[in-house]
Design a protein around this motif. Structure first.
Motif, PDB file in Angstrom:
ATOM      1  N   GLY A   1    -110.542 -35.690 -23.092  1.00 53.80           N
ATOM      2  CA  GLY A   1    -109.930 -34.739 -22.176  1.00 53.80           C
ATOM      3  C   GLY A   1    -110.141 -35.116 -20.720  1.00 53.80           C
ATOM      4  N   THR A   2    -109.233 -34.661 -19.869  1.00 56.09           N
ATOM      5  CA  THR A   2    -109.308 -34.981 -18.446  1.00 56.09           C
ATOM      6  C   THR A   2    -108.795 -33.824 -17.603  1.00 56.09           C
ATOM      7  N   VAL A   3    -109.406 -33.678 -16.419  1.00 57.32           N
ATOM      8  CA  VAL A   3    -108.985 -32.678 -15.431  1.00 57.32           C
ATOM      9  C   VAL A   3    -108.651 -33.413 -14.135  1.00 57.32           C
ATOM     10  N   ASP A   4    -107.530 -33.087 -13.520  1.00 61.02           N
ATOM     11  CA  ASP A   4    -107.112 -33.704 -12.262  1.00 61.02           C
ATOM     12  C   ASP A   4    -107.862 -33.047 -11.104  1.00 61.02           C
ATOM     13  N   ARG A   5    -108.829 -33.754 -10.547  1.00 58.62           N
ATOM     14  CA  ARG A   5    -109.647 -33.173  -9.473  1.00 58.62           C
ATOM     15  C   ARG A   5    -108.841 -32.914  -8.210  1.00 58.62           C
ATOM     16  N   ASN A   6    -107.761 -33.667  -7.992  1.00 58.87           N
ATOM     17  CA  ASN A   6    -106.942 -33.427  -6.806  1.00 58.87           C
ATOM     18  C   ASN A   6    -106.297 -32.049  -6.821  1.00 58.87           C
ATOM     19  N   LEU A   7    -106.105 -31.495  -8.025  1.00 55.21           N
ATOM     20  CA  LEU A   7    -105.467 -30.181  -8.153  1.00 55.21           C
ATOM     21  C   LEU A   7    -106.471 -29.069  -8.419  1.00 55.21           C
ATOM     22  N   VAL A   8    -107.760 -29.428  -8.380  1.00 58.87           N
ATOM     23  CA  VAL A   8    -108.819 -28.451  -8.658  1.00 58.87           C
ATOM     24  C   VAL A   8    -109.840 -28.513  -7.526  1.00 58.87           C
ATOM     25  N   ARG A   9    -109.392 -28.219  -6.321  1.00 64.16           N
ATOM     26  CA  ARG A   9    -110.245 -28.297  -5.143  1.00 64.16           C
ATOM     27  C   ARG A   9    -111.318 -27.206  -5.122  1.00 64.16           C
ATOM     28  N   GLU A  10    -111.124 -26.173  -5.916  1.00 63.70           N
ATOM     29  CA  GLU A  10    -112.075 -25.062  -5.916  1.00 63.70           C
ATOM     30  C   GLU A  10    -113.460 -25.466  -6.426  1.00 63.70           C
ATOM     31  N   ILE A  11    -113.508 -26.509  -7.254  1.00 63.02           N
ATOM     32  CA  ILE A  11    -114.787 -26.935  -7.837  1.00 63.02           C
ATOM     33  C   ILE A  11    -115.395 -28.014  -6.954  1.00 63.02           C
TER      34      ILE A  11
ATOM     35  N   LEU B   1     -99.631 -42.130 -20.689  1.00 64.22           N
ATOM     36  CA  LEU B   1    -100.328 -42.911 -19.674  1.00 64.22           C
ATOM     37  C   LEU B   1    -101.103 -41.973 -18.755  1.00 64.22           C
ATOM     38  N   VAL B   2    -102.388 -42.292 -18.503  1.00 65.18           N
ATOM     39  CA  VAL B   2    -103.233 -41.436 -17.667  1.00 65.18           C
ATOM     40  C   VAL B   2    -103.809 -42.248 -16.518  1.00 65.18           C
ATOM     41  N   ASP B   3    -103.644 -41.728 -15.311  1.00 64.15           N
ATOM     42  CA  ASP B   3    -104.241 -42.301 -14.102  1.00 64.15           C
ATOM     43  C   ASP B   3    -105.622 -41.664 -13.936  1.00 64.15           C
ATOM     44  N   HIS B   4    -106.676 -42.481 -14.021  1.00 67.70           N
ATOM     45  CA  HIS B   4    -108.039 -41.960 -13.964  1.00 67.70           C
ATOM     46  C   HIS B   4    -108.683 -42.071 -12.590  1.00 67.70           C
ATOM     47  N   ARG B   5    -107.899 -42.364 -11.568  1.00 67.69           N
ATOM     48  CA  ARG B   5    -108.490 -42.588 -10.249  1.00 67.69           C
ATOM     49  C   ARG B   5    -108.995 -41.318  -9.590  1.00 67.69           C
ATOM     50  N   HIS B   6    -108.549 -40.164 -10.077  1.00 71.03           N
ATOM     51  CA  HIS B   6    -108.970 -38.910  -9.441  1.00 71.03           C
ATOM     52  C   HIS B   6    -109.326 -37.841 -10.479  1.00 71.03           C
TER      53      HIS B   6
ATOM     54  N   ALA C   1    -111.860 -22.947 -24.099  1.00 69.94           N
ATOM     55  CA  ALA C   1    -113.210 -23.025 -23.540  1.00 69.94           C
ATOM     56  C   ALA C   1    -113.175 -23.606 -22.127  1.00 69.94           C
ATOM     57  N   LEU C   2    -112.363 -24.643 -21.930  1.00 70.28           N
ATOM     58  CA  LEU C   2    -112.236 -25.245 -20.608  1.00 70.28           C
ATOM     59  C   LEU C   2    -111.603 -24.267 -19.627  1.00 70.28           C
ATOM     60  N   SER C   3    -110.611 -23.529 -20.084  1.00 69.69           N
ATOM     61  CA  SER C   3    -109.951 -22.535 -19.243  1.00 69.69           C
ATOM     62  C   SER C   3    -110.925 -21.460 -18.786  1.00 69.69           C
ATOM     63  N   ASP C   4    -111.775 -20.984 -19.695  1.00 66.58           N
ATOM     64  CA  ASP C   4    -112.769 -19.967 -19.335  1.00 66.58           C
ATOM     65  C   ASP C   4    -113.722 -20.494 -18.263  1.00 66.58           C
ATOM     66  N   ALA C   5    -114.141 -21.761 -18.410  1.00 59.36           N
ATOM     67  CA  ALA C   5    -115.042 -22.348 -17.422  1.00 59.36           C
ATOM     68  C   ALA C   5    -114.357 -22.468 -16.065  1.00 59.36           C
ATOM     69  N   LEU C   6    -113.088 -22.859 -16.051  1.00 59.26           N
ATOM     70  CA  LEU C   6    -112.340 -22.961 -14.803  1.00 59.26           C
ATOM     71  C   LEU C   6    -112.152 -21.601 -14.151  1.00 59.26           C
ATOM     72  N   ASN C   7    -111.845 -20.591 -14.949  1.00 59.02           N
ATOM     73  CA  ASN C   7    -111.695 -19.244 -14.411  1.00 59.02           C
ATOM     74  C   ASN C   7    -112.997 -18.734 -13.806  1.00 59.02           C
ATOM     75  N   THR C   8    -114.117 -19.032 -14.469  1.00 57.89           N
ATOM     76  CA  THR C   8    -115.431 -18.637 -13.953  1.00 57.89           C
ATOM     77  C   THR C   8    -115.705 -19.315 -12.617  1.00 57.89           C
ATOM     78  N   ALA C   9    -115.205 -20.539 -12.454  1.00 63.81           N
ATOM     79  CA  ALA C   9    -115.393 -21.282 -11.206  1.00 63.81           C
ATOM     80  C   ALA C   9    -114.439 -20.821 -10.102  1.00 63.81           C
ATOM     81  N   GLY C  10    -113.554 -19.884 -10.417  1.00 61.03           N
ATOM     82  CA  GLY C  10    -112.657 -19.331  -9.415  1.00 61.03           C
ATOM     83  C   GLY C  10    -111.258 -19.891  -9.403  1.00 61.03           C
ATOM     84  N   LEU C  11    -110.907 -20.715 -10.404  1.00 61.45           N
ATOM     85  CA  LEU C  11    -109.570 -21.279 -10.461  1.00 61.45           C
ATOM     86  C   LEU C  11    -108.766 -20.584 -11.560  1.00 61.45           C
TER      87      LEU C  11
END
Length: 235
Positions: A174-184, A77-82, A111-121
């Motif tokens: 795929g999904t990323v939780d924006r609440n836990l990725v404030r750096e972007i 089950l995935v909550d898509h609100r954030h 690939a997603l991890s590399d993009a997140l690391n480049t963004a500073g996370l």
């Protein structure tokens, strides 16, 4: 030379509409031998649940005020609100469509991890599965599974995915939780970076923007399938 990848426009839609478009991306694409990718948002509060999960359990675990739609892919089950969401289709002829689910997850999430690391996370792939109770209803983001992405500083799961394979290829939602990725801050820019990193990982020589290729009637008919009780309450 390898075929290009087609990038569809960003679109905000209901959960049923989003699942319908992802299904068409897999089943009814004008260039079936090409990789295709789309990013999208949610026009209302929505949960989706895995193809193999039970409707009653999903309903009990979700917020009753939200839209609840069964996905064509597996997972919990995935909550898509954030969240920030994407769908990737790998054609059946591509080597990645022919490997085990854990391996395709590893490749895409690297690939997603590399993009997140480049963004500073700072993040990394979860090396092993979490320990969970057998037959317990699965809720995504409660516990990281193997090759999910977690924050290096806190160990919190920040990205997960679900997959479906058939004769058309591999659908990867795929999904990323924006609440836990404030750096972007700029998610459009981040999506572009992820696309470029993924293209390198998959050895794709060219990225081509493509308008929505399906007529409105087909989109509406497919959406009706995903809103039906026959689809959502089948288990």
């Amino acid at each position: 030379m390898a075929a290009p990848a087609y990038i569809l426009p960003w679109q905000v839609a209901t959960a049923a509409e989003n699942m319908a478009l992802d299904w068409l991306l897999l089943e009814n694409f004008p260039e079936p031998g090409a990789v295709r990718l789309r990013f999208y948002g949610w026009s209302n509060s929505a949960f989706t649940f895995g193809y193999g999960q039970r409707w009653a359990e999903a309903k009990a675990a979700s917020d009753n005020t939200t839209e609840l739609i069964r996905r064509p892919t597996g997972g919990g089950l995935v909550d898509h609100r954030h969240d920030w969401t994407y769908a990737l289709v790998i054609p059946a002829t591509h080597p990645l469509a022919q490997v085990r689910a854990c391996e395709s997850c590893r490749v895409v999430h690297e690939a997603l991890s590399d993009a997140l690391n480049t963004a500073g996370l700072k993040n990394h792939l979860q090396p092993t599965c979490s320990v969970s109770e057998k037959n317990k209803f699965s809720v995504c983001f409660q516990q990281p599974e193997r090759f999910d992405l977690v924050r290096t500083d806190s160990g919190q799961k920040i990205a997960g995915a679900a997959q479906k394979r058939n004769r058309h290829g591999l659908l990867f939602q795929g999904t990323v939780d924006r609440n836990l990725v404030r750096e972007i801050v700029d998610w459009s820019k981040f999506g572009g970076k992820f696309t470029q990193t993924l293209a390198t990982e998959l050895n794709i020589p060219k990225l081509v923007s493509l308008p929505m290729p399906w007529p409105e009637q087909l989109r509406d008919e497919t959406t009706m399938r995903f809103t039906s009780d026959e689809w959502n309450c089948r288990r």
